[in-house]
Design an enzyme around this catalytic site. Structure first.
Site, PDB file in Angstrom:
ATOM      1  N   ILE A 101       0.897  -1.158   0.000  1.00 26.36           N
ATOM      2  CA  ILE A 101       0.000   0.000   0.000  1.00 26.36           C
ATOM      3  C   ILE A 101       0.931   1.202   0.000  1.00 26.36           C
ATOM      4  O   ILE A 101       1.663   1.419   0.958  1.00 26.36           O
ATOM      5  CB  ILE A 101      -0.917   0.090   1.243  1.00 26.36           C
ATOM      6  CG1 ILE A 101      -1.955  -1.022   1.269  1.00 26.36           C
ATOM      7  CG2 ILE A 101      -1.631   1.449   1.267  1.00 26.36           C
ATOM      8  CD1 ILE A 101      -2.915  -0.936   2.460  1.00 26.36           C
ATOM      9  N   TYR A 102       0.915   1.952  -1.094  1.00 27.65           N
ATOM     10  CA  TYR A 102       1.759   3.138  -1.197  1.00 27.65           C
ATOM     11  C   TYR A 102       0.944   4.298  -1.747  1.00 27.65           C
ATOM     12  O   TYR A 102       0.122   4.115  -2.643  1.00 27.65           O
ATOM     13  CB  TYR A 102       2.977   2.892  -2.105  1.00 27.65           C
ATOM     14  CG  TYR A 102       4.002   1.999  -1.463  1.00 27.65           C
ATOM     15  CD1 TYR A 102       4.846   2.497  -0.475  1.00 27.65           C
ATOM     16  CD2 TYR A 102       4.118   0.671  -1.826  1.00 27.65           C
ATOM     17  CE1 TYR A 102       5.789   1.678   0.127  1.00 27.65           C
ATOM     18  CE2 TYR A 102       5.054  -0.158  -1.225  1.00 27.65           C
ATOM     19  CZ  TYR A 102       5.883   0.355  -0.247  1.00 27.65           C
ATOM     20  OH  TYR A 102       6.806  -0.448   0.363  1.00 27.65           O
TER      21      TYR A 102
ATOM     22  N   ASN B 175       9.803   1.736   9.822  1.00 30.73           N
ATOM     23  CA  ASN B 175       8.708   2.521   9.242  1.00 30.73           C
ATOM     24  C   ASN B 175       7.605   2.658  10.296  1.00 30.73           C
ATOM     25  O   ASN B 175       6.542   2.053  10.212  1.00 30.73           O
ATOM     26  CB  ASN B 175       8.186   1.868   7.957  1.00 30.73           C
ATOM     27  CG  ASN B 175       7.248   2.759   7.190  1.00 30.73           C
ATOM     28  OD1 ASN B 175       6.776   3.781   7.688  1.00 30.73           O
ATOM     29  ND2 ASN B 175       6.949   2.369   5.968  1.00 30.73           N
TER      30      ASN B 175
ATOM     31  N   GLY C 133      -4.525   5.952   2.028  1.00 28.64           N
ATOM     32  CA  GLY C 133      -4.089   4.631   2.487  1.00 28.64           C
ATOM     33  C   GLY C 133      -5.235   3.873   3.129  1.00 28.64           C
ATOM     34  O   GLY C 133      -5.376   2.663   2.936  1.00 28.64           O
TER      35      GLY C 133
ATOM     36  N   TYR D 126      -1.078   0.310  10.714  1.00 32.08           N
ATOM     37  CA  TYR D 126      -1.589  -1.056  10.761  1.00 32.08           C
ATOM     38  C   TYR D 126      -2.088  -1.421  12.158  1.00 32.08           C
ATOM     39  O   TYR D 126      -3.117  -2.089  12.289  1.00 32.08           O
ATOM     40  CB  TYR D 126      -0.539  -2.043  10.249  1.00 32.08           C
ATOM     41  CG  TYR D 126      -0.292  -1.862   8.774  1.00 32.08           C
ATOM     42  CD1 TYR D 126      -1.331  -2.007   7.854  1.00 32.08           C
ATOM     43  CD2 TYR D 126       0.960  -1.511   8.287  1.00 32.08           C
ATOM     44  CE1 TYR D 126      -1.124  -1.810   6.499  1.00 32.08           C
ATOM     45  CE2 TYR D 126       1.170  -1.326   6.927  1.00 32.08           C
ATOM     46  CZ  TYR D 126       0.125  -1.466   6.047  1.00 32.08           C
ATOM     47  OH  TYR D 126       0.331  -1.274   4.702  1.00 32.08           O
TER      48      TYR D 126
ATOM     49  N   LYS E 124      -3.399   0.633  14.272  1.00 31.07           N
ATOM     50  CA  LYS E 124      -4.680   1.343  14.371  1.00 31.07           C
ATOM     51  C   LYS E 124      -5.798   0.567  13.662  1.00 31.07           C
ATOM     52  O   LYS E 124      -6.961   0.645  14.049  1.00 31.07           O
ATOM     53  CB  LYS E 124      -4.521   2.737  13.763  1.00 31.07           C
ATOM     54  CG  LYS E 124      -5.734   3.635  13.845  1.00 31.07           C
ATOM     55  CD  LYS E 124      -5.478   4.969  13.192  1.00 31.07           C
ATOM     56  CE  LYS E 124      -5.555   4.766  11.704  1.00 31.07           C
ATOM     57  NZ  LYS E 124      -5.612   5.891  10.860  1.00 31.07           N
TER      58      LYS E 124
END
Length: 174
Positions: free
Chosen positions: A97-98, A136, A109, A143, A145
């Site tokens: 996912i970018y 990161n 996102g 993630y 969250k």
């Protein structure tokens, strides 16, 4: 901000996918990595030949986040034997996912993640998993969250640099 749409990527989008793939990966990681390793990774992982193979894989799917008819982010999902690590039938991997840096903080996102949840539901998987670079922190927080928990680690090779990814998963029913 106008409406952002999510659409499946086709073979006709190969050069757009290559461009946004290289750009978003570079924006995300270039300041924390050696230029030579970054260039080597970008050239091999985002070559037209490799992307073409990935787009033709029946166990993978890509989506663009589109704004003003231009891609601003993308999602890659894998299931079954196309998953990079866990190859069970009851799981779905979010490989990528970018989102372009200028669109960070605008919930793009999250929209892509929600598309992953939709596909997980269609595929009737028990859990979704992914690997995220240990440094990161922004992605790890995103993630967490969204209900992911760390369960293991694996090696990610960026050029000649051996790095550690935290493997995270979320039970689909939670």
């Amino acid at each position: 901000m106008e409406t952002v749409t999510i659409r499946e990527i086709t073979i006709n989008d190969i050069t757009k996918l290559q461009h946004i793939g290289k750009l978003t990966f570079s924006e995300t990681f270039s300041t924390d990595n050696n230029e030579e390793d970054m260039n080597k990774y970008l050239e091999t992982s985002f070559s037209i030949e490799k992307i073409k193979i990935e787009l033709q894989d029946n166990n993978s799917i890509f989506y663009f986040a589109m704004y003003n008819e231009e891609p601003i982010g993308y999602l890659k999902l894998n299931w079954g034997p196309s998953q990079t690590e866990i190859k069970t039938e009851n799981s779905l991997e979010i490989e990528r996912i970018y989102v372009l840096k200028e669109f960070h903080g605008k919930k793009i996102g999250q929209l892509l993640f929600e598309k992953a949840l939709e596909i997980a539901q269609i595929k009737n998987v028990n859990y979704i998993w992914l690997g995220v670079w240990e440094y990161n922190k922004k992605a790890i927080h995103f993630y967490e969250k969204n209900g992911f928990v760390a369960f293991d680690k694996h090696v990610f090779k960026l050029g000649n640099d051996v790095q550690t990814d935290i493997m995270m998963k979320r039970d689909f029913n939670s």
